[in-house]
Scaffold this motif. Structure first.
Motif, PDB file in Angstrom:
ATOM      1  N   UNK A  29      33.481  35.011  43.555  1.00  0.00           N
ATOM      2  CA  UNK A  29      34.199  35.371  42.324  1.00  0.00           C
ATOM      3  C   UNK A  29      35.286  34.331  42.059  1.00  0.00           C
ATOM      4  N   UNK A  30      35.710  34.270  40.800  1.00  0.00           N
ATOM      5  CA  UNK A  30      36.825  33.404  40.408  1.00  0.00           C
ATOM      6  C   UNK A  30      37.858  34.275  39.700  1.00  0.00           C
ATOM      7  N   UNK A  31      39.107  34.189  40.144  1.00  0.00           N
ATOM      8  CA  UNK A  31      40.178  34.974  39.515  1.00  0.00           C
ATOM      9  C   UNK A  31      41.245  34.048  38.956  1.00  0.00           C
ATOM     10  N   UNK A  32      41.856  34.471  37.867  1.00  0.00           N
ATOM     11  CA  UNK A  32      42.912  33.715  37.174  1.00  0.00           C
ATOM     12  C   UNK A  32      44.122  34.632  37.143  1.00  0.00           C
ATOM     13  N   UNK A  33      45.226  34.214  37.760  1.00  0.00           N
ATOM     14  CA  UNK A  33      46.398  35.083  37.803  1.00  0.00           C
ATOM     15  C   UNK A  33      47.624  34.374  37.238  1.00  0.00           C
ATOM     16  N   UNK A  34      48.267  34.988  36.244  1.00  0.00           N
ATOM     17  CA  UNK A  34      49.547  34.458  35.760  1.00  0.00           C
ATOM     18  C   UNK A  34      50.643  34.992  36.682  1.00  0.00           C
ATOM     19  N   UNK A  35      51.619  34.138  36.965  1.00  0.00           N
ATOM     20  CA  UNK A  35      52.647  34.524  37.928  1.00  0.00           C
ATOM     21  C   UNK A  35      52.143  34.455  39.360  1.00  0.00           C
ATOM     22  N   UNK A  36      51.095  33.666  39.603  1.00  0.00           N
ATOM     23  CA  UNK A  36      50.485  33.612  40.941  1.00  0.00           C
ATOM     24  C   UNK A  36      51.186  32.697  41.927  1.00  0.00           C
ATOM     25  N   UNK A  37      52.254  32.019  41.492  1.00  0.00           N
ATOM     26  CA  UNK A  37      52.938  31.088  42.396  1.00  0.00           C
ATOM     27  C   UNK A  37      54.046  31.717  43.197  1.00  0.00           C
ATOM     28  N   UNK A  38      54.340  32.994  42.952  1.00  0.00           N
ATOM     29  CA  UNK A  38      55.467  33.615  43.670  1.00  0.00           C
ATOM     30  C   UNK A  38      55.263  35.117  43.808  1.00  0.00           C
ATOM     31  N   UNK A  39      56.023  35.693  44.749  1.00  0.00           N
ATOM     32  CA  UNK A  39      56.150  37.146  44.881  1.00  0.00           C
ATOM     33  C   UNK A  39      54.825  37.888  44.985  1.00  0.00           C
ATOM     34  N   UNK A  45      47.017  36.600  45.136  1.00  0.00           N
ATOM     35  CA  UNK A  45      46.146  35.413  45.227  1.00  0.00           C
ATOM     36  C   UNK A  45      45.658  35.235  46.663  1.00  0.00           C
ATOM     37  N   UNK A  46      46.578  35.366  47.611  1.00  0.00           N
ATOM     38  CA  UNK A  46      46.193  35.177  49.026  1.00  0.00           C
ATOM     39  C   UNK A  46      45.143  36.210  49.462  1.00  0.00           C
ATOM     40  N   UNK A  47      45.391  37.474  49.152  1.00  0.00           N
ATOM     41  CA  UNK A  47      44.465  38.522  49.620  1.00  0.00           C
ATOM     42  C   UNK A  47      43.101  38.369  48.943  1.00  0.00           C
ATOM     43  N   UNK A  48      43.094  38.012  47.660  1.00  0.00           N
ATOM     44  CA  UNK A  48      41.813  37.776  46.981  1.00  0.00           C
ATOM     45  C   UNK A  48      41.072  36.613  47.650  1.00  0.00           C
ATOM     46  N   UNK A  54      37.704  32.434  44.659  1.00  0.00           N
ATOM     47  CA  UNK A  54      38.381  31.197  44.279  1.00  0.00           C
ATOM     48  C   UNK A  54      39.420  31.547  43.231  1.00  0.00           C
ATOM     49  N   UNK A  55      40.508  30.760  43.195  1.00  0.00           N
ATOM     50  CA  UNK A  55      41.688  31.240  42.480  1.00  0.00           C
ATOM     51  C   UNK A  55      42.258  30.206  41.536  1.00  0.00           C
ATOM     52  N   UNK A  56      42.738  30.677  40.396  1.00  0.00           N
ATOM     53  CA  UNK A  56      43.582  29.858  39.525  1.00  0.00           C
ATOM     54  C   UNK A  56      44.928  30.554  39.464  1.00  0.00           C
ATOM     55  N   UNK A  57      45.992  29.840  39.839  1.00  0.00           N
ATOM     56  CA  UNK A  57      47.338  30.409  39.724  1.00  0.00           C
ATOM     57  C   UNK A  57      48.051  29.661  38.601  1.00  0.00           C
ATOM     58  N   UNK A  58      48.696  30.414  37.695  1.00  0.00           N
ATOM     59  CA  UNK A  58      49.228  29.793  36.483  1.00  0.00           C
ATOM     60  C   UNK A  58      50.596  30.374  36.123  1.00  0.00           C
ATOM     61  N   UNK A  59      51.548  29.471  35.862  1.00  0.00           N
ATOM     62  CA  UNK A  59      52.859  29.886  35.337  1.00  0.00           C
ATOM     63  C   UNK A  59      53.573  28.637  34.836  1.00  0.00           C
ATOM     64  N   UNK A 246      48.770  44.052  46.679  1.00  0.00           N
ATOM     65  CA  UNK A 246      47.550  43.234  46.626  1.00  0.00           C
ATOM     66  C   UNK A 246      46.320  44.080  46.958  1.00  0.00           C
ATOM     67  N   UNK A 247      46.458  45.026  47.876  1.00  0.00           N
ATOM     68  CA  UNK A 247      45.318  45.883  48.205  1.00  0.00           C
ATOM     69  C   UNK A 247      44.938  46.773  47.015  1.00  0.00           C
TER      70      UNK A 247
END
Ligand code: HXC
Ligand code: NAP
Length: 292
Positions: A29-39, A45-48, A54-59, A246-247
């Motif tokens: 799977x591919x996930x796109x998360x806004x605010x994925x660089x912190x908190x 992002x890590x648990x996924x 695979x991950x896209x982190x965006x902010x 995250x769970x």
């Protein structure tokens, strides 16, 4: 049982991880998360990624995103793309989604985690302060969801998870801006679940309670009167941690939630039911600086 899984307070990966879900539940799977660089977003992002995603982190902050991506790749061995965007600016969102699709060829999951908040009494909020939080939290969530729909989800389906909050359930003091912003996102969740269900898109909200090791807690936490008593007096008598959020997100993104849409999953240890929200004690407080 309410024993929390281990976590670390900083924006670093977990030192160890004990699998509760199947380790390949998000494989390919591919996930796109806004605010994925912190908190909370970083931990999601890590648990996924630990579950094969695979991950896209965006902010906005490219340096922080790039540092985060390096840590995530090192800990999980999955790919992670760090892209800068401002959720208030559709052009930057479009450019980021285009880049993500060019890199991975698809996006399966969108998590709208970007948000801004601070404590401030309604009468002290400037017009622009109120508008800024609505712009980031509410309109930003719509902007990213709409771009994702048009660019990919309309034709391929997908899962959207909106990170909201419980602030509006009882009208939390000093939080009219964030409370109304997140309430609107919960409404958006239901509208989009209804309108986009036939496109095979599930849309849900996840509402965390007070979570340790986050910017949200640093801004909203300990300097409120009776904070400790509020936490100890809540049903599970403790803060939540980022892995617990995250769970919740992992469940909503996974096939385990294949028939779940239009809901709000509250992950707060029952906190909103008992939080004191004492207007007399907080009346003297006008505003706190964002950075304490
Ligand atoms: C009152 C404030 C303020 C404060 C900013 N403003 N901080 N007003 N009290 N502490 C006002 C400014 O004076 C300005 O109004 C307006 O808000 C916009 O401020 P800018 O700094 O220009 O905005 P911007 O650069 O876009 O930054 C947005 C931000 C910032 C929200 C203000 O703090 C930010 O980027 N936050 C992102 C990180 C974050 O907040 N994380 C926590 C999420 S926790 P004027 O009138 O002067 O122009 C969360 C929580 C949950 O959402 C629930 C927990 C239980
Ligand atoms: P955080 O680390 O500050 O997360 C907020 C993220 O949003 C940051 O990564 C920030 O990155 C990004 N962001 C802010 N404005 C943006 C914009 N205009 N465009 C793009 N990205 C933007 O705080 P957190 O406490 O972990 O909160 C994460 C989520 O959980 C938020 O939705 C919050 O409302 C929710 N929540 C948190 C708690 C809690 O206890 N912490 C409780 C309930 C709900 P940049 O600065 O790089 O843009």
């Amino acid at each position: 049982m309410s024993h929390p899984p281990p976590d670390v307070p900083s924006d670093d990966c977990l030192r160890s991880y004990n699998y509760l879900f199947s380790p390949d539940i998000l494989r390919d799977k591919v996930a796109f998360i806004t605010g994925g660089g912190s908190g909370i977003g970083f931990r999601i992002a890590e648990i996924f990624m630990r579950h094969g995603c695979q991950m896209v982190i965006a902010s906005r902050n490219q340096q922080r995103l790039s540092d985060a991506a390096k840590k995530l790749i090192a800990a999980t061995g999955q790919q992670c793309l760090a892209l800068s965007l401002d959720v208030r600016d559709p052009q930057t969102i479009t450019a980021a989604v285009d880049k993500a699709l060019k890199t991975f060829g698809k996006i399966d999951i969108l998590i709208n985690g970007a948000a801004g908040n601070f404590l401030c009494a309604a009468n002290s909020l400037s017009f622009n302060a109120y508008k800024t939080v609505i712009d980031i939290d509410t309109i930003g969530t719509f902007n990213v969801s709409k771009v994702m729909f048009e660019k990919y989800f309309r034709d391929h389906g997908g899962v959207i998870i909106n990170i909201t909050a419980t602030l509006n359930y009882r009208g939390r003091m000093l939080q009219v801006h964030a409370g109304t912003a997140k309430a609107a996102v919960d409404a958006m969740t239901r509208h989009l679940a209804v309108e986009w269900g036939h496109n095979n898109i599930r849309v849900n909200s996840l509402a965390p309670g007070p979570i340790s090791g986050t910017e949200g807690m640093r801004r909203l936490g300990g300097h409120q009167p009776d904070w400790d008593r509020n936490i100890l007096g809540s049903p599970l008598q403790r803060l939540g941690n980022k892995t617990e959020i995250a769970h919740g997100a992992l469940y909503l993104a996974s096939p385990l939630a294949s028939f779940v849409t239009g809901t709000v999953l509250v992950v707060d240890g029952g906190n909103w039911l008992t939080y004191a929200n004492d207007s007399m004690k907080l009346l003297g407080i006008e505003t706190y600086p964002s950075k304490l």
